[in-house]
Design a protein around this motif. Sequence first.
Motif, short mmCIF file in Angstrom:
data_model
loop_
_atom_site.label_atom_id
_atom_site.label_comp_id
_atom_site.label_asym_id
_atom_site.label_seq_id
_atom_site.Cartn_x
_atom_site.Cartn_y
_atom_site.Cartn_z
N MET A 1 0.84 -1.19 0.00
CA MET A 1 0.00 0.00 0.00
C MET A 1 0.88 1.24 0.00
N ALA A 2 0.40 2.26 -0.68
CA ALA A 2 1.12 3.53 -0.76
C ALA A 2 0.67 4.45 0.37
N THR A 3 1.47 5.45 0.62
CA THR A 3 1.15 6.47 1.60
C THR A 3 0.95 7.79 0.88
N LEU A 4 -0.06 8.53 1.29
CA LEU A 4 -0.37 9.81 0.68
C LEU A 4 -0.41 10.86 1.76
N THR A 5 0.27 11.97 1.54
CA THR A 5 0.25 13.08 2.49
C THR A 5 -0.47 14.24 1.83
N ILE A 6 -1.43 14.81 2.54
CA ILE A 6 -2.18 15.96 2.03
C ILE A 6 -1.87 17.14 2.94
N ARG A 7 -1.33 18.18 2.35
CA ARG A 7 -0.95 19.36 3.12
C ARG A 7 -1.94 20.49 2.91
N GLU A 31 -12.23 7.26 7.08
CA GLU A 31 -13.23 8.07 6.36
C GLU A 31 -12.63 8.68 5.10
N VAL A 32 -11.45 9.25 5.22
CA VAL A 32 -10.80 9.87 4.06
C VAL A 32 -10.44 8.80 3.03
N ARG A 33 -9.98 7.66 3.48
CA ARG A 33 -9.66 6.56 2.57
C ARG A 33 -10.91 6.15 1.78
N ASP A 34 -12.04 6.03 2.47
CA ASP A 34 -13.29 5.66 1.81
C ASP A 34 -13.71 6.73 0.80
N LEU A 35 -13.61 8.00 1.16
CA LEU A 35 -13.99 9.08 0.26
C LEU A 35 -13.12 9.09 -1.00
N ILE A 36 -11.82 8.92 -0.82
CA ILE A 36 -10.91 8.92 -1.96
C ILE A 36 -11.18 7.72 -2.86
#
Length: 82
Positions: A1-7, A31-36
């Motif tokens: 799995m990849a990692t994503l950073t949102i700034r 929640e954010v994972r599900d939305l994306i």
Amino acid sequence: MATLTIRDLDEATIERLKARAKAHNRSLEAEVRDLITASANTPNWASFRREAERIAAKTAQRPQSDSVELIRADRDNDSDYR
């Protein structure tokens, strides 16, 4: 799995996301994972519309039937709808 950073998300957005997560009984990350994931899996309607227009252009010289009228006529002739 990849990692994503949102700034640079504003606090109001983060608070709304936290409220959604709480309402769904999951973590903010879940929640954010599900939305994306849901957003990434949503059909590209602009592409679909262009393809439909391309197909319609091929039959522009032929009269087009109104699907609502066709469905209504089919239902009127089908005893399962009565």
